[in-house]
Design an enzyme around this catalytic site. Structure first.
Site, PDB file in Angstrom:
ATOM      1  N   GLY A 246      -2.908  -9.665   4.386  1.00  0.00           N
ATOM      2  CA  GLY A 246      -3.561 -10.483   5.409  1.00  0.00           C
ATOM      3  C   GLY A 246      -4.724  -9.827   6.125  1.00  0.00           C
ATOM      4  O   GLY A 246      -5.242 -10.387   7.084  1.00  0.00           O
ATOM      5  N   GLU A 288       0.652  -5.432   1.225  1.00  0.00           N
ATOM      6  CA  GLU A 288       0.221  -6.278   0.111  1.00  0.00           C
ATOM      7  C   GLU A 288      -1.179  -6.856   0.313  1.00  0.00           C
ATOM      8  O   GLU A 288      -1.348  -8.062   0.461  1.00  0.00           O
ATOM      9  CB  GLU A 288       1.206  -7.443  -0.056  1.00  0.00           C
ATOM     10  CG  GLU A 288       2.608  -6.993  -0.394  1.00  0.00           C
ATOM     11  CD  GLU A 288       3.625  -8.131  -0.362  1.00  0.00           C
ATOM     12  OE1 GLU A 288       4.605  -8.022  -1.102  1.00  0.00           O
ATOM     13  OE2 GLU A 288       3.442  -9.097   0.397  1.00  0.00           O
ATOM     14  N   ARG A 291      -6.943 -10.270  -0.601  1.00  0.00           N
ATOM     15  CA  ARG A 291      -8.330 -10.574  -0.270  1.00  0.00           C
ATOM     16  C   ARG A 291      -9.143  -9.306  -0.002  1.00  0.00           C
ATOM     17  O   ARG A 291     -10.278  -9.186  -0.457  1.00  0.00           O
ATOM     18  CB  ARG A 291      -8.332 -11.440   0.991  1.00  0.00           C
ATOM     19  CG  ARG A 291      -9.672 -12.034   1.361  1.00  0.00           C
ATOM     20  CD  ARG A 291      -9.610 -12.634   2.767  1.00  0.00           C
ATOM     21  NE  ARG A 291      -8.448 -13.456   3.005  1.00  0.00           N
ATOM     22  CZ  ARG A 291      -8.377 -14.761   2.783  1.00  0.00           C
ATOM     23  NH1 ARG A 291      -9.426 -15.399   2.333  1.00  0.00           N
ATOM     24  NH2 ARG A 291      -7.266 -15.415   3.021  1.00  0.00           N
ATOM     25  N   CYS A 359     -17.903 -34.962  -8.920  1.00  0.00           N
ATOM     26  CA  CYS A 359     -18.049 -36.337  -8.484  1.00  0.00           C
ATOM     27  C   CYS A 359     -17.198 -36.536  -7.237  1.00  0.00           C
ATOM     28  O   CYS A 359     -16.140 -37.171  -7.291  1.00  0.00           O
ATOM     29  CB  CYS A 359     -17.566 -37.218  -9.627  1.00  0.00           C
ATOM     30  SG  CYS A 359     -18.365 -38.783  -9.603  1.00  0.00           S
ATOM     31  N   GLU A 360     -17.643 -35.948  -6.134  1.00  0.00           N
ATOM     32  CA  GLU A 360     -16.823 -35.911  -4.934  1.00  0.00           C
ATOM     33  C   GLU A 360     -17.705 -35.452  -3.767  1.00  0.00           C
ATOM     34  O   GLU A 360     -18.267 -34.363  -3.824  1.00  0.00           O
ATOM     35  CB  GLU A 360     -15.690 -34.895  -5.196  1.00  0.00           C
ATOM     36  CG  GLU A 360     -14.780 -34.697  -4.064  1.00  0.00           C
ATOM     37  CD  GLU A 360     -13.307 -34.925  -4.445  1.00  0.00           C
ATOM     38  OE1 GLU A 360     -13.006 -35.392  -5.552  1.00  0.00           O
ATOM     39  OE2 GLU A 360     -12.486 -34.647  -3.588  1.00  0.00           O
ATOM     40  N   TYR A 388      -9.460 -15.464  -4.266  1.00  0.00           N
ATOM     41  CA  TYR A 388      -9.108 -16.885  -4.164  1.00  0.00           C
ATOM     42  C   TYR A 388     -10.244 -17.812  -4.608  1.00  0.00           C
ATOM     43  O   TYR A 388     -10.420 -18.899  -4.062  1.00  0.00           O
ATOM     44  CB  TYR A 388      -8.649 -17.220  -2.735  1.00  0.00           C
ATOM     45  CG  TYR A 388      -7.510 -16.343  -2.265  1.00  0.00           C
ATOM     46  CD1 TYR A 388      -6.263 -16.430  -2.876  1.00  0.00           C
ATOM     47  CD2 TYR A 388      -7.680 -15.413  -1.238  1.00  0.00           C
ATOM     48  CE1 TYR A 388      -5.212 -15.605  -2.466  1.00  0.00           C
ATOM     49  CE2 TYR A 388      -6.635 -14.599  -0.830  1.00  0.00           C
ATOM     50  CZ  TYR A 388      -5.412 -14.704  -1.443  1.00  0.00           C
ATOM     51  OH  TYR A 388      -4.374 -13.889  -1.042  1.00  0.00           O
TER      52      TYR A 388
HETATM   53  N1  LLP Z   1       1.693 -11.151   0.467  1.00  0.00           N
HETATM   54  C1  LLP Z   1       2.173 -12.404   0.583  1.00  0.00           C
HETATM   55  C2  LLP Z   1       3.602 -12.628   0.597  1.00  0.00           C
HETATM   56  C3  LLP Z   1       1.281 -13.482   0.683  1.00  0.00           C
HETATM   57  O1  LLP Z   1       1.772 -14.702   0.817  1.00  0.00           O
HETATM   58  C4  LLP Z   1      -0.114 -13.241   0.615  1.00  0.00           C
HETATM   59  C5  LLP Z   1      -1.062 -14.340   0.686  1.00  0.00           C
HETATM   60  C6  LLP Z   1      -0.558 -11.913   0.491  1.00  0.00           C
HETATM   61  C7  LLP Z   1       0.376 -10.898   0.410  1.00  0.00           C
HETATM   62  C8  LLP Z   1      -2.009 -11.551   0.404  1.00  0.00           C
HETATM   63  O2  LLP Z   1      -2.719 -11.912   1.522  1.00  0.00           O
HETATM   64  P1  LLP Z   1      -4.257 -11.440   1.684  1.00  0.00           P
HETATM   65  O3  LLP Z   1      -4.240  -9.948   1.865  1.00  0.00           O
HETATM   66  O4  LLP Z   1      -4.954 -11.831   0.437  1.00  0.00           O
HETATM   67  O5  LLP Z   1      -4.734 -12.172   2.862  1.00  0.00           O
HETATM   68  N2  LLP Z   1      -5.784 -19.272  -0.682  1.00  0.00           N
HETATM   69  C9  LLP Z   1      -5.957 -18.804   0.676  1.00  0.00           C
HETATM   70  C10 LLP Z   1      -5.145 -17.582   0.962  1.00  0.00           C
HETATM   71  C11 LLP Z   1      -3.665 -17.796   0.759  1.00  0.00           C
HETATM   72  C12 LLP Z   1      -2.893 -16.545   0.994  1.00  0.00           C
HETATM   73  C13 LLP Z   1      -1.484 -16.719   0.602  1.00  0.00           C
HETATM   74  N3  LLP Z   1      -0.697 -15.555   0.694  1.00  0.00           N
HETATM   75  C14 LLP Z   1      -7.451 -18.546   0.904  1.00  0.00           C
HETATM   76  O6  LLP Z   1      -8.237 -18.767  -0.013  1.00  0.00           O
HETATM   77  O7  LLP Z   1      -7.845 -18.160   1.990  1.00  0.00           O
END
Ligand code: LLP
Length: 429
Positions: A246, A288, A291, A359-360, A388
């Site tokens: 996150g 984890e 992004r 088309c949107e 993502y």
């Molecule tokens: N760990 C778990 C359990 C998660 O659910 C996620 C993200 C991460 C790690 C990684 O989070 P990050 O470091 O990437 O923020 N599609 C959305 C983001 C969805 C994230 C879901 N879970 C977007 O494009 O912003």
């Protein structure tokens, strides 16, 4: 070693390569990744977790951000583990030779087929999300004569002040066991008593694109308290804590991310204090990041097509991709910076609504994006698209997914081939 963004002779460079040349050579739309940047981010996280958790921590790349064989090879090469969320991600990781014991398997609704596949292949940790899953894993592991190491995903009830759709730590959410109601404790007891399961610890993930260390610190304290509770009441030693991902990245000037070592410094301090306060050993810590490992390390190159000015309202600058390769504006109202790659030194005085070719009406990459004056045929680079984008791409309107290339010190190689029309019909009967 040249890496990141740069400008030479009015052209945008990325990873030491001229992006205008890349577009010419590989076609557009094109995802371009800078290998050195990805490796730098992996090392940054790894070094700071090693430092602040005294060697008792591990980085897991959240591969939902960008999953392909080459990413698992790089993660393995950098000595980190991975977080996966489906049989498909596990399959991709194993196909790339990623060591099973360094894979974590998440998901709020894993199928039995996925669980069997994971257990058969000795995936290191399964992160359990509901009561039924405890029974299912116990049974499958029993049939295979194995013991499975698991964590439980806990909802620590923390609001991470981010976009509503990607807030997952609060109680009204489909993931995990609620702490407040006693559900999490009940799940821990059930897992401890279940056959063929070894409960190693707990997991929480409080959201995505977070810029403050406060919610992470609070999560660390809440989770340490929970570990102490479980240990005291059950006698079961809980030795691992996964604090999720996150960490925020910079998409536009509105975003001001902290150095990741700052998160590690603050959160580890809080966790150590809390463990001390609650009388438990500091657990092994996992994080984890998804992004923050690939987001800024990727850009997307498009060719500008139609340019349509609606007087007094806006100018639509349409590109040869759109929500099919980057659905994040359509889904979250996400914001991006962009540069005309063949006019990289020219001032960005033109305000564009960058539209896709679907088309949107909602098929936009972004609104109010400042670029140099666009002309048909220009190459538009949208920045920080490494996370993502490819992983959320679709074939809507039967548009083939773009290719992805990895650039290292000016040298490019294809890591995902461009889809063809034949690919599009390959599963049709
Ligand atoms: N760990 C778990 C359990 C998660 O659910 C996620 C993200 C991460 C790690 C990684 O989070 P990050 O470091 O990437 O923020 N599609 C959305 C983001 C969805 C994230 C879901 N879970 C977007 O494009 O912003």
């Amino acid at each position: 070693m040249e890496y990141g963004l740069g400008i030479k002779n009015n052209h945008l460079y990325f990873g030491g390569a001229d992006t205008v040349e890349l577009a010419k050579q590989y076609g557009t739309p094109l995802y371009v990744f800078d290998e050195q940047l990805i490796r730098e981010y992996c090392r940054d996280f790894k070094n700071s977790i090693d430092r602040y958790y005294d060697g008792n921590g591990m980085v897991l790349y959240a591969s939902k951000a960008f999953s392909c064989k080459e990413m698992y090879r790089i993660a393995n090469d950098e000595g980190i583990g991975v977080d996966t969320v489906s049989g498909g991600e596990i399959y991709t990781a194993l196909s790339a030779g990623f060591p099973a014991e360094k894979i974590f398997f998440h998901g709020n609704n894993k199928t039995n087929t996925e669980l069997k596949y994971a257990i058969e292949n000795n995936i290191g940790h399964i992160v359990i999300d509901d009561f039924g899953e405890i029974d299912r894993i116990s049974e499958i592991a029993g049939e295979m004569g194995k013991t499975v190491t698991v964590m439980l995903r806990i909802k620590p009830g923390i609001d991470a002040h981010t976009h509503d759709f990607i807030k997952t730590g609060q109680n009204d959410c489909k993931f995990g066991f609620t702490l407040e109601t006693g559900e999490a404790f009940e799940a821990a007891e059930k897992a401890i008593n279940a056959k063929n399961i070894n409960l190693s610890g707990f997991h929480c993930h409080i959201g995505s694109q977070i810029f403050s260390t406060d919610p992470f610190c609070l999560a660390a304290e809440v989770m340490a308290n929970f570990i102490a509770n479980v240990t005291k009441k059950t006698g079961h030693v809980v030795s691992e804590l996964n604090l999720g991902g996150g960490f925020g990245i910079r998409y536009t000037d509105e975003d001001e991310p902290l150095p990741y070592s700052e998160f590690m410094n603050k959160v580890s301090g809080e966790l150590k204090n809390s463990c001390n306060k609650f009388g438990i050993m500091v657990p092994k810590v996992f994080i984890e990041p998804g992004r923050s490992i690939v987001g800024p390390a990727g850009i997307t190159l498009y060719t500008v097509g139609s340019i349509k000015t609606i007087p007094g309202i806006r100018t639509y600058v349409s590109v040869d991709g759109g929500m099919t390769d980057n659905p994040r504006y359509a889904l979250y109202g996400a914001k991006y910076d962009a540069v005309i790659a063949n006019k990289a030194e020219e001032p960005g005085g033109f305000v564009a609504t960058v539209a896709g070719k679907c088309c949107e009406s909602g098929d936009l990459i972004g609104e109010n994006i400042k670029i140099a004056t666009p002309e048909t045929g220009d190459i538009l680079a949208v920045l920080a698209t490494g996370a993502y984008n490819y992983s959320m791409a679709s074939n809507y309107n039967r548009i083939p997914r773009p290719a992805a290339i990895m650039v290292k010190n000016g040298e490019a190689r294809v890591i995902i081939k461009r889809e063809t029309f034949e690919d599009l019909i390959s599963k049709d009967v």
